[in-house]
Design an enzyme around this catalytic site. Structure first.
Site, short mmCIF file in Angstrom:
data_model
loop_
_atom_site.label_atom_id
_atom_site.label_comp_id
_atom_site.label_asym_id
_atom_site.label_seq_id
_atom_site.Cartn_x
_atom_site.Cartn_y
_atom_site.Cartn_z
N GLY A 204 21.76 65.00 23.54
CA GLY A 204 21.57 65.99 24.62
C GLY A 204 22.53 65.76 25.77
O GLY A 204 22.20 65.99 26.93
N ALA A 205 23.74 65.30 25.46
CA ALA A 205 24.70 64.96 26.53
C ALA A 205 25.95 65.83 26.48
O ALA A 205 26.95 65.53 27.11
CB ALA A 205 25.08 63.49 26.43
N GLY A 206 25.90 66.90 25.68
CA GLY A 206 27.06 67.78 25.59
C GLY A 206 27.99 67.43 24.45
O GLY A 206 29.11 67.93 24.36
N LEU A 207 27.50 66.57 23.53
CA LEU A 207 28.35 66.18 22.40
C LEU A 207 27.93 66.88 21.10
O LEU A 207 28.31 66.46 20.01
CB LEU A 207 28.31 64.65 22.21
CG LEU A 207 28.85 63.85 23.40
CD1 LEU A 207 28.69 62.35 23.17
CD2 LEU A 207 30.33 64.17 23.65
N GLY A 208 27.16 67.93 21.25
CA GLY A 208 26.80 68.73 20.07
C GLY A 208 25.77 68.05 19.17
O GLY A 208 25.72 68.33 17.97
N SER B 269 22.54 68.48 19.11
CA SER B 269 21.54 69.42 18.58
C SER B 269 22.06 70.08 17.31
O SER B 269 21.32 70.24 16.34
CB SER B 269 21.24 70.53 19.59
OG SER B 269 21.04 70.01 20.85
N ASP C 56 29.20 74.97 17.94
CA ASP C 56 28.73 73.61 17.62
C ASP C 56 28.32 73.47 16.16
O ASP C 56 28.63 72.45 15.52
CB ASP C 56 27.54 73.23 18.53
CG ASP C 56 27.99 72.97 19.97
OD1 ASP C 56 29.14 73.28 20.29
OD2 ASP C 56 27.18 72.45 20.75
#
Ligand code: PMV
Length: 329
Positions: A109-113, A115, A158
């Site tokens: 959940g840090a913007g690294l895809g 999910s 993503d």
């Protein structure tokens, strides 16, 4: 039967948020992955274990609907697993209870895809164990549906990169092309805690856009133009140009209201010690930056640390969704 699928995280080099409004983006898979292991159960229970995501466990019964009642920060990631199982069950017209364990080589959940990586690995593992080997195209498509359902708004970016891997130039509603790099890029990630979900950040941008349609459309178009130019910079191996475009892209993301003080601190600290480009990567509201810093990785890592971020060394990697061991129990 027990099977493990893994899928990579990603960095967005150009185009987050604008890609939601149909603009092109450049995104690359990285050498940090999410692993999803599944084992079929004889009942209708989905048991999820994800200890290294600081989530102790969850047991859900699947009936016609799968519902999660958990009040944890990790709930966000769980929504994608549950929705992926629902959508895969519907697609292959079969369902079964599973023991699922998830582990991650990167912050979730840090913007690294992450999910998307959790989503595509879950779709692949669940359908595989039930005897359906879906194609990458099917998984990418179902993955996008999962993200759309969970987030309300989502581009296919993503889920496409996590499924296929590589370094891609994506044109929503058209397709994507793989780009190749002449030389490896010296990149460093800087990470700070993110309190906001991707869904929340995407909604925030939509609200700003609705209130300032003309101006935000121009910003989205400019970000799209950066991705187009960025593609040529990559093809030509023009690293200086890439850096400059990253800096401009960051300024535009800042104008959309998705950067934060800590993100900006990491961006400026990196530039001050020689990064030729630094920008937010992902939805923002905290999370990660990428810094392009040929020959200056050590200095940039230290600078990120000094302003309170966690530097992470990583490489772009070609590898997308992958099946590991299959154990017949
Ligand atoms: O923060 P992430 O890794 O979930 O990336 C989101 C990227 C956005 O462009 C903001 C949303 C999307 O669906 O493309």
């Amino acid at each position: 039967m027990k099977v493990t699928f893994s899928a990579p995280g990603k960095i967005t080099i150009f185009g987050e948020h604008a890609v939601v409004y149909g603009r092109p983006a450049i995104v690359g898979s990285i050498d940090k992955r999410i692993y999803v292991t599944m084992e079929r159960r004889n009942d209708n229970c989905i048991k999820i274990l994800a200890e290294d995501l600081s989530f102790k466990g969850l047991s859900i019964k699947i009936g016609d609907r799968i519902e999660v009642e958990a009040n944890d920060r990790i709930l966000e990631a769980l929504k994608y697993i549950v929705k992926a199982i629902e959508i895969a069950s519907e697609y292959i017209n079969e369902k079964s209870g599973m023991n699922i364990s998830i582990s991650s080589e990167m912050p979730v959940g840090a913007g690294l895809g992450t999910s998307a990586a959790i989503t595509v690995a879950t779709l692949a593992a669940y359908s595989y164990i039930l005897g359906h080997e879906l194609s990458l195209n099917e998984i990418a498509k179902l993955g996008h549906t999962v993200e759309l359902t969970v987030q309300g708004i989502a581009s296919p970016m993503d889920t496409t990169i996590s499924t296929f891997g590589g370094l891609i130039y994506l044109m929503p509603n058209v397709g994507f092309e793989q780009l190749s790099l002449n030389n490896e890029l010296d990149l460093i990630l800087g990470h700070v805690k993110r309190d906001e979900s991707t869904a929340k950040m995407v909604k925030k941008v939509r609200e700003i856009k609705e209130r300032n349609e003309k101006i935000i459309e121009m910003i989205m178009s400019s970000i799209g133009a950066i991705a187009e130019e960025g593609k040529w910079a990559i093809i030509k191996g023009d690293v200086e140009k890439l850096g400059l475009l990253m800096n401009i892209n960051h300024g535009l993301l800042e104008s959309l209201g998705v950067s934060t003080k800590l993100i900006n601190d990491m961006v400026y600290a990196s530039r001050n010690v020689g990064a030729i480009g630094a920008k937010l990567t992902g939805a923002g509201g905290g999370g990660c930056i990428i810094a392009l810093c040929p020959g200056r990785k050590k200095e940039v890592s230290l600078a990120i640390k000094l302003v309170g971020g966690n530097p992470m060394d990583f490489k772009l990697s070609m590898e997308g969704l992958k099946r590991h061991n299959t154990q017949l129990l």
